[in-house]
Design a protein around this motif. Structure first.
Motif, PDB file in Angstrom:
ATOM      1  N   ILE A 198       5.261   8.843  -9.858  1.00  0.00           N
ATOM      2  CA  ILE A 198       4.584   9.120 -11.124  1.00  0.00           C
ATOM      3  C   ILE A 198       4.540   7.896 -12.030  1.00  0.00           C
ATOM      4  O   ILE A 198       3.596   7.691 -12.781  1.00  0.00           O
ATOM      5  CB  ILE A 198       5.209  10.321 -11.852  1.00  0.00           C
ATOM      6  CG1 ILE A 198       4.268  10.799 -12.939  1.00  0.00           C
ATOM      7  CG2 ILE A 198       6.561   9.974 -12.456  1.00  0.00           C
ATOM      8  CD1 ILE A 198       4.364  12.233 -13.259  1.00  0.00           C
ATOM      9  N   LYS A 199       5.560   7.052 -11.932  1.00  0.00           N
ATOM     10  CA  LYS A 199       5.599   5.860 -12.790  1.00  0.00           C
ATOM     11  C   LYS A 199       4.572   4.810 -12.374  1.00  0.00           C
ATOM     12  O   LYS A 199       4.351   3.848 -13.090  1.00  0.00           O
ATOM     13  CB  LYS A 199       7.001   5.265 -12.798  1.00  0.00           C
ATOM     14  CG  LYS A 199       8.002   6.178 -13.471  1.00  0.00           C
ATOM     15  CD  LYS A 199       9.367   5.563 -13.562  1.00  0.00           C
ATOM     16  CE  LYS A 199      10.311   6.533 -14.256  1.00  0.00           C
ATOM     17  NZ  LYS A 199      11.653   6.006 -14.358  1.00  0.00           N
ATOM     18  N   LEU A 200       3.934   5.019 -11.244  1.00  0.00           N
ATOM     19  CA  LEU A 200       2.918   4.088 -10.778  1.00  0.00           C
ATOM     20  C   LEU A 200       1.520   4.468 -11.264  1.00  0.00           C
ATOM     21  O   LEU A 200       0.577   3.710 -11.061  1.00  0.00           O
ATOM     22  CB  LEU A 200       2.921   4.037  -9.245  1.00  0.00           C
ATOM     23  CG  LEU A 200       4.241   3.622  -8.592  1.00  0.00           C
ATOM     24  CD1 LEU A 200       4.125   3.688  -7.081  1.00  0.00           C
ATOM     25  CD2 LEU A 200       4.649   2.231  -9.043  1.00  0.00           C
ATOM     26  N   THR A 201       1.377   5.619 -11.895  1.00  0.00           N
ATOM     27  CA  THR A 201       0.050   6.071 -12.326  1.00  0.00           C
ATOM     28  C   THR A 201      -0.360   5.393 -13.629  1.00  0.00           C
ATOM     29  O   THR A 201       0.479   5.038 -14.465  1.00  0.00           O
ATOM     30  CB  THR A 201       0.021   7.594 -12.527  1.00  0.00           C
ATOM     31  OG1 THR A 201       0.919   7.936 -13.573  1.00  0.00           O
ATOM     32  CG2 THR A 201       0.396   8.334 -11.249  1.00  0.00           C
ATOM     33  N   GLN A 202      -1.659   5.217 -13.789  1.00  0.00           N
ATOM     34  CA  GLN A 202      -2.207   4.591 -14.993  1.00  0.00           C
ATOM     35  C   GLN A 202      -1.881   5.427 -16.234  1.00  0.00           C
ATOM     36  O   GLN A 202      -1.541   4.883 -17.286  1.00  0.00           O
ATOM     37  CB  GLN A 202      -3.719   4.421 -14.844  1.00  0.00           C
ATOM     38  CG  GLN A 202      -4.390   3.756 -16.027  1.00  0.00           C
ATOM     39  CD  GLN A 202      -3.969   2.301 -16.204  1.00  0.00           C
ATOM     40  OE1 GLN A 202      -3.572   1.641 -15.247  1.00  0.00           O
ATOM     41  NE2 GLN A 202      -4.061   1.801 -17.412  1.00  0.00           N
ATOM     42  N   ASN A 203      -1.968   6.753 -16.110  1.00  0.00           N
ATOM     43  CA  ASN A 203      -1.698   7.643 -17.236  1.00  0.00           C
ATOM     44  C   ASN A 203      -0.264   7.474 -17.737  1.00  0.00           C
ATOM     45  O   ASN A 203      -0.015   7.402 -18.948  1.00  0.00           O
ATOM     46  CB  ASN A 203      -1.957   9.093 -16.815  1.00  0.00           C
ATOM     47  CG  ASN A 203      -1.925  10.043 -17.972  1.00  0.00           C
ATOM     48  OD1 ASN A 203      -2.196   9.655 -19.100  1.00  0.00           O
ATOM     49  ND2 ASN A 203      -1.607  11.295 -17.697  1.00  0.00           N
ATOM     50  N   PHE A 204       0.692   7.394 -16.816  1.00  0.00           N
ATOM     51  CA  PHE A 204       2.088   7.221 -17.201  1.00  0.00           C
ATOM     52  C   PHE A 204       2.297   5.883 -17.894  1.00  0.00           C
ATOM     53  O   PHE A 204       2.985   5.803 -18.918  1.00  0.00           O
ATOM     54  CB  PHE A 204       3.001   7.329 -15.971  1.00  0.00           C
ATOM     55  CG  PHE A 204       4.462   7.202 -16.308  1.00  0.00           C
ATOM     56  CD1 PHE A 204       5.188   8.302 -16.680  1.00  0.00           C
ATOM     57  CD2 PHE A 204       5.091   5.967 -16.279  1.00  0.00           C
ATOM     58  CE1 PHE A 204       6.533   8.195 -17.004  1.00  0.00           C
ATOM     59  CE2 PHE A 204       6.427   5.847 -16.600  1.00  0.00           C
ATOM     60  CZ  PHE A 204       7.146   6.968 -16.966  1.00  0.00           C
ATOM     61  N   ARG A 205       1.698   4.815 -17.349  1.00  0.00           N
ATOM     62  CA  ARG A 205       1.874   3.479 -17.946  1.00  0.00           C
ATOM     63  C   ARG A 205       1.292   3.432 -19.362  1.00  0.00           C
ATOM     64  O   ARG A 205       1.890   2.847 -20.268  1.00  0.00           O
ATOM     65  CB  ARG A 205       1.238   2.419 -17.061  1.00  0.00           C
ATOM     66  CG  ARG A 205       2.022   2.156 -15.787  1.00  0.00           C
ATOM     67  CD  ARG A 205       1.533   0.906 -15.092  1.00  0.00           C
ATOM     68  NE  ARG A 205       0.147   1.018 -14.681  1.00  0.00           N
ATOM     69  CZ  ARG A 205      -0.254   1.281 -13.452  1.00  0.00           C
ATOM     70  NH1 ARG A 205       0.636   1.467 -12.507  1.00  0.00           N
ATOM     71  NH2 ARG A 205      -1.541   1.352 -13.164  1.00  0.00           N
ATOM     72  N   GLU A 206       0.115   4.052 -19.556  1.00  0.00           N
ATOM     73  CA  GLU A 206      -0.492   4.058 -20.890  1.00  0.00           C
ATOM     74  C   GLU A 206       0.366   4.843 -21.882  1.00  0.00           C
ATOM     75  O   GLU A 206       0.560   4.404 -23.019  1.00  0.00           O
ATOM     76  CB  GLU A 206      -1.894   4.662 -20.823  1.00  0.00           C
ATOM     77  CG  GLU A 206      -2.903   3.772 -20.163  1.00  0.00           C
ATOM     78  CD  GLU A 206      -4.253   4.440 -20.003  1.00  0.00           C
ATOM     79  OE1 GLU A 206      -4.424   5.594 -20.455  1.00  0.00           O
ATOM     80  OE2 GLU A 206      -5.148   3.802 -19.422  1.00  0.00           O
ATOM     81  N   ALA A 207       0.871   6.003 -21.454  1.00  0.00           N
ATOM     82  CA  ALA A 207       1.705   6.807 -22.340  1.00  0.00           C
ATOM     83  C   ALA A 207       3.012   6.099 -22.667  1.00  0.00           C
ATOM     84  O   ALA A 207       3.485   6.134 -23.812  1.00  0.00           O
ATOM     85  CB  ALA A 207       1.992   8.169 -21.697  1.00  0.00           C
ATOM     86  N   ALA A 208       3.607   5.426 -21.679  1.00  0.00           N
ATOM     87  CA  ALA A 208       4.853   4.685 -21.916  1.00  0.00           C
ATOM     88  C   ALA A 208       4.619   3.528 -22.877  1.00  0.00           C
ATOM     89  O   ALA A 208       5.444   3.259 -23.762  1.00  0.00           O
ATOM     90  CB  ALA A 208       5.422   4.189 -20.591  1.00  0.00           C
ATOM     91  N   ALA A 209       3.493   2.834 -22.727  1.00  0.00           N
ATOM     92  CA  ALA A 209       3.186   1.714 -23.623  1.00  0.00           C
ATOM     93  C   ALA A 209       2.969   2.203 -25.049  1.00  0.00           C
ATOM     94  O   ALA A 209       3.444   1.588 -26.014  1.00  0.00           O
ATOM     95  CB  ALA A 209       1.954   0.971 -23.128  1.00  0.00           C
ATOM     96  N   LEU A 210       2.268   3.324 -25.193  1.00  0.00           N
ATOM     97  CA  LEU A 210       2.034   3.872 -26.527  1.00  0.00           C
ATOM     98  C   LEU A 210       3.338   4.343 -27.158  1.00  0.00           C
ATOM     99  O   LEU A 210       3.582   4.117 -28.345  1.00  0.00           O
ATOM    100  CB  LEU A 210       1.031   5.021 -26.463  1.00  0.00           C
ATOM    101  CG  LEU A 210       0.585   5.614 -27.787  1.00  0.00           C
ATOM    102  CD1 LEU A 210      -0.003   4.540 -28.697  1.00  0.00           C
ATOM    103  CD2 LEU A 210      -0.438   6.709 -27.564  1.00  0.00           C
ATOM    104  N   SER A 211       4.199   4.986 -26.365  1.00  0.00           N
ATOM    105  CA  SER A 211       5.497   5.424 -26.887  1.00  0.00           C
ATOM    106  C   SER A 211       6.352   4.242 -27.310  1.00  0.00           C
ATOM    107  O   SER A 211       7.037   4.287 -28.327  1.00  0.00           O
ATOM    108  CB  SER A 211       6.241   6.259 -25.840  1.00  0.00           C
ATOM    109  OG  SER A 211       5.601   7.488 -25.657  1.00  0.00           O
TER     110      SER A 211
END
Length: 99
Positions: A40-53
């Protein structure tokens, strides 16, 4: 008319059925959370949400804090409220239905 013993047996059976359904609903509500997929940590959605957080992890100063009304308690409204809260603001989620 049913004999008294038959009425009591019927009432007992319906009570046991009601309790059984309540217990199954309670057990389903406390079911363990399924495991998080390993990639899951490899998905674009996860990376964008982590960066925003991470960007919002630095809370707002007291002068910058705002009280924000979020209209709608759906997925988008709750996500918006979460990010506002992460940024140090006070979200107020308004939903039309009683939930």
């Amino acid at each position: 008319l049913l004999p008294r013993r038959m009425m009591l047996r019927t009432a007992t059976i319906s009570l046991l059925a009601a309790l059984s359904s309540l217990l199954s609903v309670a057990a389903a509500a406390h079911a363990p959370r399924p495991p998080t997929p390993s990639r899951i940590k490899l998905t674009q959605n996860f990376r964008e949400a982590a960066a925003l957080s991470a960007k919002l992890a630095d809370p707002a100063t007291p002068q910058q804090r705002k009280k924000v009304a979020v209209i709608g308690g759906g997925l988008s409204g709750l996500a918006c409220a979460k990010y506002l809260s992460d940024a140090g603001h006070t979200p107020l989620v308004l939903e039309a239905r009683d939930v």
